[in-house]
Design a protein around this motif. Structure first.
Motif, PDB file in Angstrom:
ATOM      1  N   UNK A  91       9.456   6.378 -23.942  1.00 53.15           N
ATOM      2  CA  UNK A  91       8.784   6.980 -25.107  1.00 53.15           C
ATOM      3  C   UNK A  91       7.732   7.135 -24.653  1.00 53.15           C
ATOM      4  N   UNK A  92       7.321   5.509 -25.561  1.00 57.00           N
ATOM      5  CA  UNK A  92       5.349   5.281 -24.496  1.00 57.00           C
ATOM      6  C   UNK A  92       4.423   6.054 -23.176  1.00 57.00           C
ATOM      7  N   UNK A  93       5.118   5.861 -22.541  1.00 54.19           N
ATOM      8  CA  UNK A  93       4.461   6.698 -21.217  1.00 54.19           C
ATOM      9  C   UNK A  93       4.541   7.393 -21.688  1.00 54.19           C
ATOM     10  N   UNK A  94       5.404   8.510 -21.619  1.00 54.45           N
ATOM     11  CA  UNK A  94       5.277  10.339 -21.757  1.00 54.45           C
ATOM     12  C   UNK A  94       4.543  10.826 -22.937  1.00 54.45           C
ATOM     13  N   UNK A  95       4.755  10.059 -24.321  1.00 53.97           N
ATOM     14  CA  UNK A  95       3.993  10.968 -25.070  1.00 53.97           C
ATOM     15  C   UNK A  95       2.577  11.007 -24.757  1.00 53.97           C
ATOM     16  N   UNK A  96       2.279  10.055 -24.636  1.00 53.35           N
ATOM     17  CA  UNK A  96       0.148  10.065 -24.997  1.00 53.35           C
ATOM     18  C   UNK A  96       0.268  11.516 -24.049  1.00 53.35           C
TER      19      UNK A  96
END
Length: 217
Positions: A191-196
């Motif tokens: 999630x930290x990778x894809x949300x931004x």
């Protein structure tokens, strides 16, 4: 962050992203269900309810989401379009995908479904959170509880909720296993990778970050 439900900024992009993310989230749930190797805590609970009542996993997800959304009222949380859509779209998507996927696959294929499902879930999370049209009802429950108790640990509150629903789901017959552990370890970084990557920043504050699921953990 833009006001929840405010569609004046890039509405086509945000709506497309929201619903693509919610559909993909349901698909990812179905992949993990068909793997038979374990689900995330809330889906263990949904599957347990399904097995005890005879309703589909998707229907169980919709009903639980609706009940959780009602719990927002005393917590004074404000749902957005994405919140309400989350309740319905994911449940319909998971049932449709489960109906298309074969059961009783060999172990290598099931491992492939599990890995694909976890990664797809991370992408889906980034898509619907990045659209900034409201969190899912379960995430809102967590943030609402934290807001009512200033100084409480977000991580502790989330862990308490997920351990509770996991235990209830397991007692009801839901599938907890290596996939449950793998999901718990992987979803935060994914999630930290894809949300931004998918974040649609407000026009007036283009550098404002969108809160990620990983930051809530």
């Amino acid at each position: 962050m833009a006001a929840i439900g405010n569609l004046r900024h890039r509405p086509v992009r945000r709506l497309t992203q929201l619903y693509a993310g919610l559909v993909l989230y349901g698909v990812s749930m179905a992949l993990m269900i068909r793997s038979g190797l374990g689900l995330n805590p809330w889906d263990v609970f949904h599957q347990g309810l399904s097995r005890q009542t005879g309703i589909s996993v998707g229907t169980a997800s919709i009903l639980v989401g609706a009940v959780v959304l009602l719990l927002w009222i005393p917590l004074r949380q404000r749902p957005g379009l994405g919140t309400v859509s989350n309740v319905v779209v994911i449940g319909l998507s998971v049932d449709a995908t489960v109906a298309l996927l074969p059961a009783d696959l060999p172990l290598p294929a099931r491992i492939g479904l599990l890995v694909t499902g976890i990664v797809a879930n991370g992408i889906a999370t980034g898509l619907y959170l990045g659209a900034d049209l409201g969190p899912g009802p379960r995430d809102g429950l967590m943030t609402g509880l934290v807001a009512r108790r200033p100084g409480s640990s977000v991580r502790l509150v989330r862990t308490g909720i997920e351990v509770t629903v996991l235990a209830l789901g397991w007692l009801l017959g839901g599938t907890a296993g290596i996939g449950t552990v793998a999901y718990a370890l992987a979803i935060g970084p994914l999630a930290q990778l894809f949300t931004p990557l998918f974040a649609v920043a407000p026009r007036s504050t283009p550098d404002t970050p969108v809160a990620t699921l990983a930051e809530l953990r």
